[in-house]
Design an enzyme around this catalytic site. Structure first.
Site, mmCIF file in Angstrom:
data_model
loop_
_atom_site.group_PDB
_atom_site.id
_atom_site.type_symbol
_atom_site.label_atom_id
_atom_site.label_comp_id
_atom_site.label_asym_id
_atom_site.label_seq_id
_atom_site.Cartn_x
_atom_site.Cartn_y
_atom_site.Cartn_z
ATOM 1 N N HIS A 26 -8.033 -4.257 9.738
ATOM 2 C CA HIS A 26 -7.668 -4.035 8.338
ATOM 3 C C HIS A 26 -6.425 -4.828 7.951
ATOM 4 O O HIS A 26 -5.556 -5.078 8.787
ATOM 5 C CB HIS A 26 -7.513 -2.536 7.994
ATOM 6 C CG HIS A 26 -6.343 -1.843 8.601
ATOM 7 N ND1 HIS A 26 -6.422 -0.580 9.148
ATOM 8 C CD2 HIS A 26 -5.040 -2.193 8.733
ATOM 9 C CE1 HIS A 26 -5.235 -0.201 9.574
ATOM 10 N NE2 HIS A 26 -4.380 -1.158 9.336
ATOM 11 N N ASP A 86 -8.413 -2.332 13.914
ATOM 12 C CA ASP A 86 -9.782 -2.490 13.410
ATOM 13 C C ASP A 86 -9.923 -3.680 12.454
ATOM 14 O O ASP A 86 -10.947 -3.837 11.798
ATOM 15 C CB ASP A 86 -10.237 -1.202 12.708
ATOM 16 C CG ASP A 86 -9.353 -0.821 11.518
ATOM 17 O OD1 ASP A 86 -8.425 -1.592 11.177
ATOM 18 O OD2 ASP A 86 -9.595 0.246 10.918
ATOM 19 N N ASP A 125 0.841 -1.206 0.000
ATOM 20 C CA ASP A 125 0.000 0.000 0.000
ATOM 21 C C ASP A 125 0.873 1.252 0.000
ATOM 22 O O ASP A 125 2.072 1.181 0.260
ATOM 23 C CB ASP A 125 -0.959 0.002 1.202
ATOM 24 C CG ASP A 125 -0.321 -0.597 2.452
ATOM 25 O OD1 ASP A 125 0.893 -0.407 2.659
ATOM 26 O OD2 ASP A 125 -1.036 -1.250 3.209
ATOM 27 N N GLU A 127 -10.028 -1.070 4.986
ATOM 28 C CA GLU A 127 -10.655 -0.772 6.271
ATOM 29 C C GLU A 127 -11.958 -1.570 6.396
ATOM 30 O O GLU A 127 -12.436 -2.161 5.419
ATOM 31 C CB GLU A 127 -10.927 0.738 6.360
ATOM 32 C CG GLU A 127 -9.652 1.614 6.345
ATOM 33 C CD GLU A 127 -8.866 1.589 7.658
ATOM 34 O OE1 GLU A 127 -8.955 0.622 8.417
ATOM 35 O OE2 GLU A 127 -8.146 2.576 7.921
HETATM 36 C C1 F6R Z 1 0.954 -1.225 6.248
HETATM 37 C C2 F6R Z 1 -0.259 -2.009 6.326
HETATM 38 C C3 F6R Z 1 -1.118 -1.974 7.537
HETATM 39 C C4 F6R Z 1 -0.345 -2.305 8.808
HETATM 40 C C5 F6R Z 1 -1.255 -2.210 10.021
HETATM 41 C C6 F6R Z 1 -0.528 -2.527 11.307
HETATM 42 O O1 F6R Z 1 1.602 -1.448 5.014
HETATM 43 O O2 F6R Z 1 -0.593 -2.660 5.400
HETATM 44 O O3 F6R Z 1 -2.164 -2.908 7.386
HETATM 45 O O4 F6R Z 1 0.185 -3.586 8.695
HETATM 46 O O5 F6R Z 1 -1.811 -0.930 10.087
HETATM 47 O O6 F6R Z 1 0.446 -1.551 11.537
HETATM 48 P P1 F6R Z 1 1.496 -1.735 12.718
HETATM 49 O O7 F6R Z 1 2.316 -2.911 12.361
HETATM 50 O O8 F6R Z 1 2.297 -0.482 12.715
HETATM 51 O O9 F6R Z 1 0.703 -1.945 13.950
#
Ligand code: F6R
Length: 261
Positions: free
Chosen positions: A138, A136, A67, A143
């Site tokens: 995702h 959440d 992403d 989302e």
């Molecule tokens: C980032 C991504 C997000 C993160 C998620 C958890 O490329 O795809 O889905 O993996 O927001 O983020 P952290 O690891 O910082 O808790």
């Protein structure tokens, strides 16, 4: 899906880096899908250590981005392209010529998304996709209530995700973009092996919904239940709300070593 409960983030990183190393032995040109955020850092550190020790050859490996923020210039230190260059490509010694990612600054965002899905398919598809999980539920930045069939597209971040990510922008939520380009859930499900790492109690509810809840768009990560080869690696904190934790432990302890993850 397989659930592996590890003592801590470091052990999770080493387990997953081991699986990536094995993949690269079997397929030196493997396309590795990588995520950003804090969670995967122990994976990248463990893989870089194996490369430095000469145990893994990544010279022909390819890297694909999950992403990207919309509107952040590629050279912005928090664009995911910059983050991945810093945390994955440079430590592994992989050049940008082996990197695939969507253009977060494209005027034609829809065209950039479609071009990225095409590029992944033309590259032969992602062999192993690393995933983190949002509080959440995702994956990527799909989302809650994202279509389970979605393709790479623009998404609006929830306020919670922007709050969570403000730590990368000097704690200033005002600097966190509202939009991202993310691989869709349908796109993610096309990777041959999905490996999700979750660490810390803050992820326990999302992990329980992912693993033991129904497949439902309200928890996008639950789509992993539809994949034939999905591995969820969790530390004790993230496993805290799993009702079947004892079974997952028992299964892993008794797993034939040749199976890997
Ligand atoms: C980032 C991504 C997000 C993160 C998620 C958890 O490329 O795809 O889905 O993996 O927001 O983020 P952290 O690891 O910082 O808790």
């Amino acid at each position: 899906m397989e659930v592996v409960i590890v003592p801590d983030a470091k052990a999770g990183g080493e387990l997953i880096a081991g699986a990536m190393a094995q993949l690269l032995l079997d397929k030196p040109t493997a396309l590795l899908g990588v995520a950003t955020g804090s969670t995967p850092l122990p994976i990248y550190q463990a893989l870089a250590a194996q490369v430095a020790a000469g145990a893994v050859d990544v010279s022909r490996a390819r890297i694909a981005q999950l992403d990207e923020y919309v509107g952040l210039p590629a050279e912005h230190p928090e664009s995911y392209r910059s983050v991945l260059r810093r945390e994955v490509l440079e430590p592994l010694g992989i050049g940008m010529d082996a990197f695939f990612g969507p253009d977060g600054t494209a005027e034609d965002v829809r065209g950039a998304c479609e071009a990225y899905d095409r590029a992944l398919a033309e590259a032969g598809g992602v062999d192993l996709q690393l995933l983190g999980i949002g509080t959440d539920g995702h994956i990527g930045f799909n989302e809650p209530c994202s279509s389970l069939a979605s393709r790479t597209r623009i998404k609006t971040l929830t306020e919670q995700t922007r709050v969570d990510n403000a730590r990368f922008f000097d704690g200033d939520i005002g600097q966190v973009p509202h939009h991202v380009i993310t691989q869709g859930i349908g796109t993610i499900l096309e990777a041959r092996h999905l490996v999700l790492l979750a660490t810390g109690e803050g992820k326990a509810d999302a992990v329980a919904a992912t693993v033991e809840g129904p497949v439902a768009a309200v928890c996008p990560a639950s789509a992993l239940q539809l994949h034939a080869h999905a591995t969820v690696v969790v530390d004790e904190g993230a496993a805290a709300k799993l009702k079947h934790a004892d079974y997952f432990r028992h299964t892993f302890v008794n797993k034939p070593a040749w199976q890997g993850i």
